[in-house]
Design an enzyme around this catalytic site. Structure first.
Site, PDB file in Angstrom:
ATOM      1  N   THR A  79       6.797   2.348   9.722  1.00  0.00           N
ATOM      2  CA  THR A  79       6.268   2.718  10.798  1.00  0.00           C
ATOM      3  C   THR A  79       7.288   1.605  11.940  1.00  0.00           C
ATOM      4  O   THR A  79       6.996   0.344  11.862  1.00  0.00           O
ATOM      5  CB  THR A  79       4.794   2.629  11.285  1.00  0.00           C
ATOM      6  OG1 THR A  79       3.913   3.304  10.056  1.00  0.00           O
ATOM      7  CG2 THR A  79       4.682   3.328  12.499  1.00  0.00           C
TER       8      THR A  79
ATOM      9  N   TYR B 121       0.884  -1.056  -0.020  1.00  0.00           N
ATOM     10  CA  TYR B 121       0.114  -0.077   0.073  1.00  0.00           C
ATOM     11  C   TYR B 121       0.899   1.349   0.151  1.00  0.00           C
ATOM     12  O   TYR B 121       0.455   2.333  -0.375  1.00  0.00           O
ATOM     13  CB  TYR B 121      -1.076  -0.159   1.180  1.00  0.00           C
ATOM     14  CG  TYR B 121      -1.959  -0.954   1.028  1.00  0.00           C
ATOM     15  CD1 TYR B 121      -3.219  -0.352   0.623  1.00  0.00           C
ATOM     16  CD2 TYR B 121      -2.003  -2.237   1.570  1.00  0.00           C
ATOM     17  CE1 TYR B 121      -4.261  -1.412   0.385  1.00  0.00           C
ATOM     18  CE2 TYR B 121      -2.980  -3.154   1.496  1.00  0.00           C
ATOM     19  CZ  TYR B 121      -4.136  -2.767   0.808  1.00  0.00           C
ATOM     20  OH  TYR B 121      -5.329  -3.503   0.717  1.00  0.00           O
TER      21      TYR B 121
ATOM     22  N   ARG C 298      -4.725   9.020  17.676  1.00  0.00           N
ATOM     23  CA  ARG C 298      -6.087   8.608  17.218  1.00  0.00           C
ATOM     24  C   ARG C 298      -6.740   7.381  17.953  1.00  0.00           C
ATOM     25  O   ARG C 298      -7.923   7.306  18.289  1.00  0.00           O
ATOM     26  CB  ARG C 298      -6.089   8.262  15.810  1.00  0.00           C
ATOM     27  CG  ARG C 298      -5.932   9.379  14.922  1.00  0.00           C
ATOM     28  CD  ARG C 298      -6.268   9.282  13.418  1.00  0.00           C
ATOM     29  NE  ARG C 298      -7.327   9.093  12.784  1.00  0.00           N
ATOM     30  CZ  ARG C 298      -8.462   9.945  12.791  1.00  0.00           C
ATOM     31  NH1 ARG C 298      -8.377  11.174  13.100  1.00  0.00           N
ATOM     32  NH2 ARG C 298      -9.525   9.402  12.344  1.00  0.00           N
TER      33      ARG C 298
ATOM     34  N   ARG D  24       2.337   9.017   6.102  1.00  0.00           N
ATOM     35  CA  ARG D  24       0.866   9.598   6.705  1.00  0.00           C
ATOM     36  C   ARG D  24      -0.125   9.541   5.789  1.00  0.00           C
ATOM     37  O   ARG D  24      -1.268  10.348   5.758  1.00  0.00           O
ATOM     38  CB  ARG D  24       1.144  11.081   7.351  1.00  0.00           C
ATOM     39  CG  ARG D  24       2.432  11.064   8.200  1.00  0.00           C
ATOM     40  CD  ARG D  24       3.144  12.478   8.031  1.00  0.00           C
ATOM     41  NE  ARG D  24       3.119  13.046   9.179  1.00  0.00           N
ATOM     42  CZ  ARG D  24       3.472  14.332   9.404  1.00  0.00           C
ATOM     43  NH1 ARG D  24       3.840  14.981   8.232  1.00  0.00           N
ATOM     44  NH2 ARG D  24       3.447  14.889  10.868  1.00  0.00           N
TER      45      ARG D  24
ATOM     46  N   ARG E  89      -6.860  -5.971   7.387  1.00  0.00           N
ATOM     47  CA  ARG E  89      -5.794  -6.434   8.246  1.00  0.00           C
ATOM     48  C   ARG E  89      -6.411  -5.999   9.632  1.00  0.00           C
ATOM     49  O   ARG E  89      -6.636  -4.557   9.883  1.00  0.00           O
ATOM     50  CB  ARG E  89      -4.459  -5.695   7.830  1.00  0.00           C
ATOM     51  CG  ARG E  89      -3.727  -6.529   6.705  1.00  0.00           C
ATOM     52  CD  ARG E  89      -2.501  -5.902   6.415  1.00  0.00           C
ATOM     53  NE  ARG E  89      -2.647  -4.576   5.831  1.00  0.00           N
ATOM     54  CZ  ARG E  89      -1.865  -3.630   5.242  1.00  0.00           C
ATOM     55  NH1 ARG E  89      -0.714  -4.132   5.381  1.00  0.00           N
ATOM     56  NH2 ARG E  89      -2.019  -2.385   4.827  1.00  0.00           N
TER      57      ARG E  89
ATOM     58  N   CYS F 198      -2.345   0.030  10.976  1.00  0.00           N
ATOM     59  CA  CYS F 198      -1.496   1.231  11.759  1.00  0.00           C
ATOM     60  C   CYS F 198      -2.005   1.560  13.039  1.00  0.00           C
ATOM     61  O   CYS F 198      -1.345   1.253  14.180  1.00  0.00           O
ATOM     62  CB  CYS F 198      -1.578   2.407  10.787  1.00  0.00           C
ATOM     63  SG  CYS F 198      -0.834   2.498   9.324  1.00  0.00           S
TER      64      CYS F 198
ATOM     65  N   LYS G 163       5.433   9.986  14.065  1.00  0.00           N
ATOM     66  CA  LYS G 163       4.204   8.880  13.280  1.00  0.00           C
ATOM     67  C   LYS G 163       3.655   8.211  14.529  1.00  0.00           C
ATOM     68  O   LYS G 163       2.174   7.916  14.642  1.00  0.00           O
ATOM     69  CB  LYS G 163       5.384   7.802  12.616  1.00  0.00           C
ATOM     70  CG  LYS G 163       4.221   6.822  11.883  1.00  0.00           C
ATOM     71  CD  LYS G 163       3.304   7.513  10.836  1.00  0.00           C
ATOM     72  CE  LYS G 163       2.381   6.244  10.497  1.00  0.00           C
ATOM     73  NZ  LYS G 163       1.213   6.735   9.738  1.00  0.00           N
TER      74      LYS G 163
HETATM   75  N1  NAD Z   1      -1.017   1.085   4.718  1.00  0.00           N
HETATM   76  C1  NAD Z   1      -0.853   2.296   5.105  1.00  0.00           C
HETATM   77  O1  NAD Z   1      -2.056   2.997   5.047  1.00  0.00           O
HETATM   78  C2  NAD Z   1       0.338   2.931   5.812  1.00  0.00           C
HETATM   79  C3  NAD Z   1       0.263   4.075   6.291  1.00  0.00           C
HETATM   80  C4  NAD Z   1       1.254   4.684   6.926  1.00  0.00           C
HETATM   81  C5  NAD Z   1       2.456   3.843   7.091  1.00  0.00           C
HETATM   82  N2  NAD Z   1       2.382   2.402   6.960  1.00  0.00           N
HETATM   83  C6  NAD Z   1       3.447   1.629   7.372  1.00  0.00           C
HETATM   84  O2  NAD Z   1       4.228   1.202   6.073  1.00  0.00           O
HETATM   85  C7  NAD Z   1       4.839   0.084   6.041  1.00  0.00           C
HETATM   86  C8  NAD Z   1       4.191  -0.740   4.950  1.00  0.00           C
HETATM   87  O3  NAD Z   1       2.975  -0.802   5.004  1.00  0.00           O
HETATM   88  P1  NAD Z   1       2.197  -1.593   3.670  1.00  0.00           P
HETATM   89  O4  NAD Z   1       0.666  -1.113   4.188  1.00  0.00           O
HETATM   90  O5  NAD Z   1       2.582  -0.817   2.520  1.00  0.00           O
HETATM   91  O6  NAD Z   1       2.240  -2.870   3.884  1.00  0.00           O
HETATM   92  P2  NAD Z   1       2.057  -4.361   2.635  1.00  0.00           P
HETATM   93  O7  NAD Z   1       1.815  -5.420   3.598  1.00  0.00           O
HETATM   94  O8  NAD Z   1       0.657  -3.729   1.918  1.00  0.00           O
HETATM   95  O9  NAD Z   1       3.240  -4.413   1.615  1.00  0.00           O
HETATM   96  C9  NAD Z   1       4.388  -4.527   2.200  1.00  0.00           C
HETATM   97  C10 NAD Z   1       5.101  -5.512   1.175  1.00  0.00           C
HETATM   98  O10 NAD Z   1       6.523  -5.585   1.485  1.00  0.00           O
HETATM   99  C11 NAD Z   1       6.863  -6.752   0.939  1.00  0.00           C
HETATM  100  N3  NAD Z   1       7.983  -7.349   1.747  1.00  0.00           N
HETATM  101  C12 NAD Z   1       7.936  -8.012   2.925  1.00  0.00           C
HETATM  102  N4  NAD Z   1       9.283  -8.130   3.345  1.00  0.00           N
HETATM  103  C13 NAD Z   1      10.015  -7.888   2.521  1.00  0.00           C
HETATM  104  C14 NAD Z   1      11.446  -7.655   2.153  1.00  0.00           C
HETATM  105  N5  NAD Z   1      12.407  -8.177   3.157  1.00  0.00           N
HETATM  106  N6  NAD Z   1      12.053  -7.261   1.018  1.00  0.00           N
HETATM  107  C15 NAD Z   1      10.960  -6.601   0.112  1.00  0.00           C
HETATM  108  N7  NAD Z   1       9.764  -6.473   0.083  1.00  0.00           N
HETATM  109  C16 NAD Z   1       9.262  -7.442   1.402  1.00  0.00           C
HETATM  110  C17 NAD Z   1       5.451  -7.631   1.163  1.00  0.00           C
HETATM  111  O11 NAD Z   1       5.552  -8.759   0.436  1.00  0.00           O
HETATM  112  C18 NAD Z   1       4.382  -6.778   0.950  1.00  0.00           C
HETATM  113  O12 NAD Z   1       4.265  -6.698  -0.692  1.00  0.00           O
HETATM  114  C19 NAD Z   1       4.529  -0.432   7.452  1.00  0.00           C
HETATM  115  O13 NAD Z   1       5.311  -0.279   8.356  1.00  0.00           O
HETATM  116  C20 NAD Z   1       3.212   0.153   7.689  1.00  0.00           C
HETATM  117  O14 NAD Z   1       3.054   0.484   9.235  1.00  0.00           O
HETATM  118  C21 NAD Z   1       1.354   2.042   6.096  1.00  0.00           C
END
Ligand code: NAD
Length: 444
Positions: free
Chosen positions: A130, A13, A222, A163, A333, A269, A215
């Protein structure tokens, strides 16, 4: 510092919109993921996640040749880490009788290790995942320094939190203010320069640990605010008050903004990040801990409310509408809606769940309906768990013809009760007193 090629590790994402936006702004981007399905899907020109506008940006980035997809990192000018940071499902810490979740940092560790052989003098590495406070300096930095290069001297190292709001990621990625924390001021400056490629919001430089804290404070605030809204909803039920009316009246105060109660807090999150503060300083975080407890308890509260409506849950046929953790996204999730379904089933209810944003989801222990009509066809009670726009727009008079159910529990204040009652339904709402329940026990 001039950036020509960057490598984004983790194409979910956060990583995928980030990688494709950099590519759309002229950088050569190597998107790296360890999930073969993700790689195959993207290489085939498709997108594995639902986010408005993302498919178009990804496809044009791939077609332009600026975005390429790989399972392995390569040398680049900058590396961005956007891998998951969940908590362990089966490991807990304990302090003073309080059991708390522990961050699973294995993906950050392995992504950092994957950068190690590619790291060169002058590179920039940015952690976006995060993470608990001090992860950048205590976990990422020592791994990268195994290269013999020194962070802040030979290469730049930053933490920059994401964010964005799911559903508006592409817009917010560009427009939101961004915090870039460096292990040195020069690292922060290098990070600033990289994000200036496309960020139109203010880019603010600080140190890495402050950026991590920022962060976590945002999401914890929230969580705590939703916990108080959930507690207010429980109080409203006890005192015969309509919480939705009470909140809207309280919020007319110029300095009050009470959030909405609901079936709980989910997603990757807000229900996760506060634990990172509890884990790293349990002796300092009783409020954050208890807010988490309140929000995690909320699915149980919903189940008890259904029990009040129908009596024993055994063999009750319930249509659960919505499984996502919030409206109009496909992200399941940590969803409290799924927890409600599991709890109901544990009590012997027969639940059919319908999630329009993930119609093909296969979830252990959840009976997924083929569509809305399938979910409600044999139901006795309709449970509205997520305020998806398409649920809000349902017409009660049409639904009444498609289901024998005449009982509704609306957990999200999604439906105007009068309208549904005019079509023959009895509507119960989370956070609204139970007088009606007590005067007409079970209609089934
Ligand atoms: N989704 C949100 O809205 C959001 C917002 C702010 C922060 N975050 C933070 O961003 C980070 C990522 O979240 P996300 O929602 O994108 O997660 P996600 O699960 O959608 O995507 C993560 C991707 O990383 C890949 N991955 C796992 N281990 C790996 C590695 N060693 N090397 C390469 N790729 C690898 C997975 O296969 C997956 O496709 C998290 O820490 C999350 O807390 C997410």
């Amino acid at each position: 510092m001039k950036f020509q090629k960057i490598c984004v590790l983790g194409l979910g994402y956060i990583g995928l919109p980030t990688a494709s936006t950099f590519a759309a702004h002229g950088l050569k981007v190597l998107g790296v993921d360890i999930n073969p399905y993700v790689i195959e899907t993207l290489r085939g020109g498709n997108v594995h996640i639902h986010e408005p506008g993302l498919r178009t940006v990804v496809q044009s980035a791939l077609n332009s040749g600026n975005l390429t997809i790989s399972s392995q990192a390569e040398e680049a000018d900058a590396f961005l880490i956007a891998v998951p940071t969940p908590f362990y499902e089966d490991q807990y810490g304990e302090h003073d009788g309080r059991k708390f979740r522990l961050a699973d940092m294995r993906a950050v560790t392995s992504a950092t290790e994957a950068i190690l052989p590619c790291l060169r003098k002058g590179n920039l590495v940015v952690l976006e995942s995060t993470s608990p406070p001090r992860t950048t300096v205590d976990l990422v930095k020592p791994i990268l320094e195994r290269s013999g290069l020194k962070a802040g001297v030979d290469f730049h190292l930053c933490y920059s939190p994401e964010r964005v709001l799911p559903g508006q990621i592409l817009k917010e990625l560009i427009e939101n203010a961004r915090v870039v924390g460096g292990v040195t001021p020069e690292s922060a400056k290098a990070g600033h320069e990289l994000y200036a490629t496309f960020v139109k919001g203010e880019i603010v430089e600080t140190d890495a640990t402050t950026a991590e804290m920022v962060k976590l404070m945002e999401n914890t605030t929230r969580d705590v605010n939703i916990a108080i809204a959930n507690e207010f909803a429980r109080l409203a039920e006890k005192f015969g008050v309509d919480i939705w009316e009470a909140i809207s009246l309280a919020n007319r105060h110029p300095r009050i903004n009470i959030l909405s109660p609901g079936p709980g807090v989910g997603g990757h999150c807000i229900s996760v990040d506060p634990w990172f503060l509890v884990e790293t300083a349990p002796e300092l975080t009783p409020l954050i801990y208890h807010a988490r407890q309140v929000n995690d308890e909320q699915p149980h509260f919903v189940v008890r409310k259904i029990e009040q409506i129908v009596g024993s849950l055994k063999d009750r046929k319930i249509a659960a509408l919505g499984l996502a953790y919030k409206p109009d996204v496909d992200d399941l999730r940590e969803s409290p809606a799924i927890e409600v379904v599991h709890l109901l089933q544990k009590e012997g209810a027969q639940v059919k769940a319908w999630e329009p944003f993930k119609p093909d989801a296969k979830l252990r222990g959840v009976d997924m309906a083929a569509g809305l009509e399938d979910a409600i066809a044999g139901a006795e009670l309709i449970l509205l768990l997520v305020k998806h726009t398409e649920f809000i727009n349902l017409k009660p008079e049409e639904l009444a013809l498609k289901t024998p159910a005449r009982l509704i529990l609306d957990c999200v204040n999604g439906w105007t009760a009068d309208r549904w009652e005019n079509s023959g339904f009895t509507v119960f709402r989370l956070g609204v007193n139970n007088a009606k329940i007590i005067s007409q026990p079970s209609q089934i």
